[in-house]
Write a protein that holds these residues in place. Sequence first.
Motif, short mmCIF file in Angstrom:
data_model
loop_
_atom_site.label_atom_id
_atom_site.label_comp_id
_atom_site.label_asym_id
_atom_site.label_seq_id
_atom_site.Cartn_x
_atom_site.Cartn_y
_atom_site.Cartn_z
N CYS A 92 0.85 -1.19 0.00
CA CYS A 92 0.00 0.00 0.00
C CYS A 92 0.89 1.25 0.00
CB CYS A 92 -0.91 0.02 1.23
SG CYS A 92 -2.11 -1.32 1.26
N PRO A 93 0.56 2.26 -0.82
CA PRO A 93 1.41 3.44 -0.92
C PRO A 93 1.25 4.44 0.21
CG PRO A 93 -0.44 3.66 -2.41
CD PRO A 93 -0.55 2.29 -1.80
N ALA A 94 0.20 4.29 1.04
CA ALA A 94 -0.03 5.25 2.12
C ALA A 94 -0.76 4.58 3.27
CB ALA A 94 -0.85 6.43 1.59
N GLN A 95 -0.87 5.29 4.37
CA GLN A 95 -1.58 4.77 5.54
C GLN A 95 -3.08 4.70 5.29
OE1 GLN A 95 -0.21 3.56 8.34
NE2 GLN A 95 1.85 3.98 7.58
N ASN A 96 -3.76 3.82 6.03
CA ASN A 96 -5.20 3.65 5.93
C ASN A 96 -5.89 4.83 6.62
OD1 ASN A 96 -7.90 2.86 6.68
ND2 ASN A 96 -7.36 0.74 6.18
N PHE A 97 -6.49 5.71 5.82
CA PHE A 97 -7.12 6.91 6.39
C PHE A 97 -8.26 6.57 7.35
CE2 PHE A 97 -10.58 10.08 6.08
CZ PHE A 97 -9.98 11.10 6.80
N SER A 98 -9.05 5.57 7.01
CA SER A 98 -10.17 5.19 7.87
C SER A 98 -9.69 4.77 9.26
CB SER A 98 -10.98 4.05 7.25
OG SER A 98 -11.54 4.46 6.03
N ASP A 99 -8.59 4.02 9.29
CA ASP A 99 -8.03 3.58 10.57
C ASP A 99 -7.44 4.76 11.35
OD1 ASP A 99 -8.77 1.03 9.94
OD2 ASP A 99 -6.74 0.30 9.49
N GLN A 100 -6.83 5.71 10.64
CA GLN A 100 -6.29 6.90 11.31
C GLN A 100 -7.43 7.73 11.93
OE1 GLN A 100 -4.25 8.53 7.87
NE2 GLN A 100 -2.26 8.16 8.82
N LEU A 101 -8.51 7.88 11.16
CA LEU A 101 -9.65 8.65 11.66
C LEU A 101 -10.27 7.97 12.89
CD1 LEU A 101 -11.48 11.11 11.22
CD2 LEU A 101 -12.88 9.71 9.68
N GLN A 102 -10.27 6.64 12.87
CA GLN A 102 -10.79 5.90 14.01
C GLN A 102 -10.00 6.20 15.28
OE1 GLN A 102 -13.66 3.97 13.87
NE2 GLN A 102 -13.44 3.95 16.12
N VAL A 103 -8.70 6.44 15.13
CA VAL A 103 -7.87 6.81 16.28
C VAL A 103 -8.40 8.09 16.92
CG1 VAL A 103 -5.57 7.60 17.01
CG2 VAL A 103 -5.77 5.68 15.42
N LEU A 104 -8.82 9.05 16.09
CA LEU A 104 -9.35 10.32 16.62
C LEU A 104 -10.71 10.13 17.29
CD1 LEU A 104 -8.35 12.96 13.91
CD2 LEU A 104 -7.00 11.98 15.77
#
Length: 347
Positions: free
Chosen positions: A103-115
């Motif tokens: 994968c070329p970048a981090q999983n945005f959905s998982d990052q948002l879940q952190v917030l």
Amino acid sequence: MSLLDTLNLSYPIVQAPMAGATTPELAATVSNFGGLGSLGSGMTAPDVLTGQIDTIKSLTDRPFMINLMVLSKQEYTTIDTELPTWLSEYYQDNTIECALPKCPAQNFSDQLQVLYDNPVPVSSFTFGIISAEQVQHLKNLGTRVIGTANHPLEAKAWADIGADAVCVQGIEAGGHRGGWLPQSESDPLGLLTLIGQTRACTDIPLIAAGGIMTAQDIKAVQISGAELAQLGTAFLTTDQCGINDTYKQALIDASQGNRSAETRLTRLFSGKLARGLLNNYLRDFAEFENANALPPYPQLNAMTKFMRAHAAKNMDAEHLSLWAGQGVSLVKQESTNELLERLVKDL
């Protein structure tokens, strides 16, 4: 209520969330001083981000901001373009191994879940826009939401979904452009023009970014209609910043006349327009500076990572992404607190 009051700040200063350059210590130092410290977390793995949020919370009880890059699932999971021939040849010529990630970048959905799971005082977003439902979810958790815009229509889109403020980023800004609509690229606006045009179409509170280096700059954007000023390049050469010594020295050299302070908007490092100091990489491969010929962001970013890592290891500033705004000639080698004291003295 003013944005200064809404965010509970003592000074109208936001430290820009520069991914790869900011640290929990930098964010906490700015917040403890009375500005809004921030952490650029778009490239940070979710578990690491959780730990960094905890670290900032242990270092300050003041408001701070976490910034994420809005990427679709297609964007953060897909590498469907070939390594450009010129880049492949560069790797071969310099014996640099290039093993592309899945994968070329981090999983945005998982990052948002952190917030959602570990709420923060302020969250900001760049490269795209989230949904009204996501904005409301964050606000229900007590998180203020700030969008990023390079064009008035982007600022209005954030206002329409309930964001608390928008950071309007002028063409002078260093690093990546935060907008996502075609208009922000086809007719890029200088900061004062952007503030004026945005004020004409929405009354959402504005944070100004792009080329701001001094107290005089801060006052100028406030007179123009922004409430707060976001500074990035000015913080890059301070002690709490996380960039490597080679990058930092290149910025200082540019301010002292030991190298050119000319900056360039380029896609050659990441596939997305970003402003940085002109160096040999941008000169040598300028002929490939064409959106249609380059892999898109974040794919090219994943492809050039090996060159940048090799350059950092070998103290080679000519093949690093030396992100910097047009005010780079004014940077100083100083502590974060010294910079902040210097800024507020004349406000």
